[in-house]
Design an enzyme around this catalytic site. Structure first.
Site, PDB file in Angstrom:
ATOM      1  N   HIS A   1      -5.060 -49.057  12.128  1.00 55.34           N
ATOM      2  CA  HIS A   1      -5.316 -47.602  12.023  1.00 55.34           C
ATOM      3  C   HIS A   1      -6.672 -47.422  11.336  1.00 55.34           C
ATOM      4  CE1 HIS A   1      -4.572 -43.386  11.750  1.00 55.34           C
ATOM      5  NE2 HIS A   1      -3.635 -43.347  10.812  1.00 55.34           N
TER       6      HIS A   1
ATOM      7  N   ASP B   1     -13.723 -45.889  15.243  1.00 52.96           N
ATOM      8  CA  ASP B   1     -13.971 -46.806  14.126  1.00 52.96           C
ATOM      9  C   ASP B   1     -15.074 -47.808  14.410  1.00 52.96           C
ATOM     10  OD1 ASP B   1     -10.475 -46.687  13.416  1.00 52.96           O
ATOM     11  OD2 ASP B   1     -12.111 -45.702  12.348  1.00 52.96           O
TER      12      ASP B   1
ATOM     13  N   HIS C   1      -6.954 -47.795  21.955  1.00 51.32           N
ATOM     14  CA  HIS C   1      -6.369 -46.605  21.333  1.00 51.32           C
ATOM     15  C   HIS C   1      -5.026 -46.335  21.998  1.00 51.32           C
ATOM     16  CE1 HIS C   1      -5.906 -42.502  19.793  1.00 51.32           C
ATOM     17  NE2 HIS C   1      -6.789 -42.853  18.889  1.00 51.32           N
TER      18      HIS C   1
HETATM   19  C1  SDX Z   1      -7.354 -45.091  14.701  1.00 54.51           C
HETATM   20  O1  SDX Z   1      -3.619 -42.748  16.776  1.00 54.51           O
HETATM   21  C2  SDX Z   1      -4.757 -42.226  16.397  1.00 54.51           C
HETATM   22  O2  SDX Z   1      -5.137 -41.124  16.767  1.00 54.51           O
HETATM   23  C3  SDX Z   1      -5.546 -43.101  15.442  1.00 54.51           C
HETATM   24  C4  SDX Z   1      -6.968 -42.673  15.162  1.00 54.51           C
HETATM   25  C5  SDX Z   1      -7.015 -41.371  14.364  1.00 54.51           C
HETATM   26  O3  SDX Z   1      -8.043 -40.669  14.457  1.00 54.51           O
HETATM   27  O4  SDX Z   1      -6.080 -41.140  13.566  1.00 54.51           O
HETATM   28  O5  SDX Z   1      -7.654 -42.485  16.376  1.00 54.51           O
HETATM   29  C6  SDX Z   1      -7.692 -43.702  14.315  1.00 54.51           C
HETATM   30  O6  SDX Z   1      -6.480 -45.655  14.116  1.00 54.51           O
HETATM   31  C7  SDX Z   1      -8.062 -45.726  15.856  1.00 54.51           C
HETATM   32  C8  SDX Z   1      -7.505 -47.154  16.197  1.00 54.51           C
HETATM   33  C9  SDX Z   1      -8.098 -48.151  15.210  1.00 54.51           C
HETATM   34  N1  SDX Z   1      -7.459 -49.487  15.384  1.00 54.51           N
HETATM   35  C10 SDX Z   1      -8.149 -50.519  15.884  1.00 54.51           C
HETATM   36  O7  SDX Z   1      -9.302 -50.455  16.294  1.00 54.51           O
HETATM   37  C11 SDX Z   1      -7.377 -51.834  15.848  1.00 54.51           C
HETATM   38  C12 SDX Z   1      -7.531 -52.597  17.182  1.00 54.51           C
HETATM   39  N2  SDX Z   1      -6.831 -51.824  18.200  1.00 54.51           N
HETATM   40  C13 SDX Z   1      -5.563 -52.312  18.635  1.00 54.51           C
HETATM   41  O8  SDX Z   1      -4.787 -52.937  17.654  1.00 54.51           O
HETATM   42  C14 SDX Z   1      -4.848 -51.286  19.519  1.00 54.51           C
HETATM   43  O9  SDX Z   1      -5.744 -50.875  20.471  1.00 54.51           O
HETATM   44  C15 SDX Z   1      -4.205 -50.079  18.865  1.00 54.51           C
HETATM   45  C16 SDX Z   1      -3.312 -50.439  17.734  1.00 54.51           C
HETATM   46  C17 SDX Z   1      -5.232 -49.101  18.394  1.00 54.51           C
HETATM   47  C18 SDX Z   1      -3.367 -49.373  19.944  1.00 54.51           C
HETATM   48  O10 SDX Z   1      -2.454 -50.298  20.311  1.00 54.51           O
HETATM   49  P1  SDX Z   1      -1.263 -50.065  21.351  1.00 54.51           P
HETATM   50  O11 SDX Z   1      -1.322 -48.710  21.953  1.00 54.51           O
HETATM   51  O12 SDX Z   1      -0.006 -50.475  20.690  1.00 54.51           O
HETATM   52  O13 SDX Z   1      -1.668 -51.079  22.504  1.00 54.51           O
HETATM   53  P2  SDX Z   1      -1.284 -52.599  22.527  1.00 54.51           P
HETATM   54  O14 SDX Z   1      -1.592 -53.257  21.196  1.00 54.51           O
HETATM   55  O15 SDX Z   1       0.115 -52.696  23.054  1.00 54.51           O
HETATM   56  O16 SDX Z   1      -2.318 -53.164  23.571  1.00 54.51           O
HETATM   57  C19 SDX Z   1      -2.111 -53.041  24.975  1.00 54.51           C
HETATM   58  C20 SDX Z   1      -2.852 -54.236  25.570  1.00 54.51           C
HETATM   59  C21 SDX Z   1      -2.421 -55.551  24.934  1.00 54.51           C
HETATM   60  O17 SDX Z   1      -2.639 -56.577  25.889  1.00 54.51           O
HETATM   61  P3  SDX Z   1      -1.346 -57.414  26.421  1.00 54.51           P
HETATM   62  O18 SDX Z   1      -0.729 -58.031  25.176  1.00 54.51           O
HETATM   63  O19 SDX Z   1      -0.429 -56.371  27.062  1.00 54.51           O
HETATM   64  O20 SDX Z   1      -1.939 -58.408  27.383  1.00 54.51           O
HETATM   65  O21 SDX Z   1      -4.260 -54.127  25.308  1.00 54.51           O
HETATM   66  C22 SDX Z   1      -4.661 -55.189  24.438  1.00 54.51           C
HETATM   67  C23 SDX Z   1      -3.404 -55.768  23.817  1.00 54.51           C
HETATM   68  O22 SDX Z   1      -3.583 -57.118  23.497  1.00 54.51           O
HETATM   69  N3  SDX Z   1      -5.492 -54.634  23.378  1.00 54.51           N
HETATM   70  C24 SDX Z   1      -6.447 -55.303  22.749  1.00 54.51           C
HETATM   71  C25 SDX Z   1      -6.964 -54.382  21.815  1.00 54.51           C
HETATM   72  N4  SDX Z   1      -6.314 -53.215  21.909  1.00 54.51           N
HETATM   73  C26 SDX Z   1      -5.391 -53.378  22.877  1.00 54.51           C
HETATM   74  N5  SDX Z   1      -6.906 -56.555  22.885  1.00 54.51           N
HETATM   75  C27 SDX Z   1      -7.909 -56.927  22.041  1.00 54.51           C
HETATM   76  N6  SDX Z   1      -8.459 -56.093  21.109  1.00 54.51           N
HETATM   77  C28 SDX Z   1      -8.014 -54.836  20.972  1.00 54.51           C
HETATM   78  N7  SDX Z   1      -8.546 -54.030  20.044  1.00 54.51           N
END
Ligand code: SDX
Length: 387
Positions: free
Chosen positions: A229, A328, A275
């Site tokens: 997050h 971010d 996201h």
């Molecule tokens: C914020 O919700 C909000 O509005 C939050 C926010 C706000 O203003 O409040 O926008 C602020 O928190 C932004 C997000 C910041 N977090 C990150 O940057 C951390 C890295 N991001 C990931 O952990 C992920 O993208 C999330 C947590 C943000 C979202 O995750 P989801 O929706 O649970 O998606 P997922 O983890 O299930 O991913 C789906 C697929 C996966 O691949 P498979 O396992 O299905 O093969 O996409 C891949 C993931 O591995 N993936 C990534 C990735 N994000 C998704 N792979 C590598 N790096 C990434 N960052």
């Protein structure tokens, strides 16, 4: 025993109504105002008024609101004493700035005369006090980490400075340039609110028990700290530093590619990307990227090289994983080229999101029902204790 299956992470579940914000693929809207419009034409104080008070302030309302925030910037001595006591914890690394900020907000709750009241009037006053004081907590914390004298400890800064400029002044003791102050101001607008994100939802769950605003904000700060997050802005910058350390000062495309492919092979989560809601890009990211890159261009080639490295990482993520940067990612680079210490990136996110959190806490208290979903039990079958 339920038969339905749980939706992991509540993805796509509509958990309630809100009049505060709409987060859609097509647009990000705060109480009817679209984020590009706000970023271009509003100030953070005006956006904070829209979120907390509920409407765009006229000139008189805006001046009154600004004066209220300025009048509430100073901290009680008990909080300043705690920040000094936290100095060794921060230097030893047992506590990071987000933890210290969380505790300081909790102490503010212990001292607020209206801490136990959830009335709309008390909540709004508490929201303004928190919005005013969080930059001072961040600023004093940074000067303590730097082993310097507190900046304006009795007034919480310079009354002539805007909210964003004063935050930078409190952290460094230097009045920021107009450009730096403007870019931080826009970043605070972009970070202010985002409907039912994890930390806001946490604040709604807590306030839905009729617990108080400071408690709900304390919980929200704990949630925002996580690298999935808000903590991602710090983690994204650390990731770029790691790449820089691994590939050296030049942005050799082959080395960047190799680094990224190893990260993919190791199934690394790359911070600042992806996201839960935005699948075609985060509306906020390009706005901040453009502003940050301009700062970098003004500072010189090594700063531009950081943005060029970021842009190469973004291109590979998009081309090979179809994953866009979220707000971010550009935030990390932008704050870095403004010499803001990395461990203060997420606390600065708090200094902005306090307005969104408090708006949601007030909305929850004003029309409340306890938030209590059910679980799908997958544990052991029924059995006798003395069976
Ligand atoms: C914020 O919700 C909000 O509005 C939050 C926010 C706000 O203003 O409040 O926008 C602020 O928190 C932004 C997000 C910041 N977090 C990150 O940057 C951390 C890295 N991001 C990931 O952990 C992920 O993208 C999330 C947590 C943000 C979202 O995750 P989801 O929706 O649970 O998606 P997922 O983890 O299930 O991913 C789906 C697929 C996966 O691949 P498979 O396992 O299905 O093969 O996409 C891949 C993931 O591995 N993936 C990534 C990735 N994000 C998704 N792979 C590598 N790096 C990434 N960052």
């Amino acid at each position: 025993m339920t038969t339905a299956t749980a939706t992991k992470g509540l993805e796509g579940i509509i958990a309630g109504d809100t009049q505060i914000c709409s987060v859609e693929q097509g647009a990000l809207i705060y109480r009817g105002y679209e984020i590009h419009d706000l970023a271009q034409h509003a100030t953070f104080e005006e956006v904070a008024h829209v979120l907390l008070v509920g409407h765009k302030p006229d000139a008189k309302e805006l001046q009154f609101f600004k004066d209220e925030l300025i009048a509430n910037r100073a901290l009680p001595t008990q909080v300043v004493d705690f920040l000094h006591a936290a100095g060794p914890m921060l230097r030893e690394g047992t506590a990071v700035p987000m933890d210290v900020l969380r505790t300081a907000v909790s102490i503010l709750g212990n001292m607020d005369k209206e801490s136990q009241s959830n009335s709309a009037e008390a909540n709004l006053r508490k929201a303004k006090r928190l919005t005013a004081k969080i930059p001072t907590i961040i600023g004093h914390m940074q000067t303590i980490i730097d082993g310097k004298e507190l900046v304006a400890p009795n007034t919480g800064g310079d009354a002539k400075l805007s909210h964003a400029a004063n935050l930078l002044y409190l952290m460094s003791g230097k009045k920021p340039s107009t450009e730096f102050a403007h870019v931080v101001d826009v970043s605070l607008i972009l970070y202010a609110e985002h409907d039912y994100n994890a930390s806001t939802f946490a604040s709604r769950v807590i306030s839905a028990t009729l617990s108080d605003m400071h408690g709900a904000v304390t919980g929200a700060i704990a949630a925002l700290k996580g690298p999935l997050h808000g903590g991602a802005n710090e983690a994204a910058m650390e990731m770029l530093r790691e790449i820089r350390a691994d590939i050296g000062p030049a942005n050799d495309p082959a080395k960047i590619e190799a680094w990224m492919h190893k990260a993919f092979a190791d199934k690394r989560k790359l911070m600042g990307f992806g996201h839960r809601v935005y699948k075609n890009g985060d509306h906020r990211a390009p706005i901040l990227h453009g502003l940050g890159r301009k700062i970098a261009e003004g500072r010189g080639p090594e700063f531009v090289r950081l943005f060029e490295l970021g842009e190469k990482v973004e291109k590979i993520m998009l081309d090979e994983k179809q994953i866009h940067p979220n707000v971010d990612f550009p935030c990390g680079m932008t704050y870095f080229v403004m010499d803001i210490p990395v461990p203060q990136y997420t606390p600065i996110f708090v200094a902005s999101r306090i307005t969104g959190w408090c708006a949601h806490i007030m909305e929850q208290h004003a029309n409340n029902r306890l938030i209590r979903p059910i679980a799908n039990y997958t544990g052991p079958k029924l059995k006798k204790w003395n069976g």
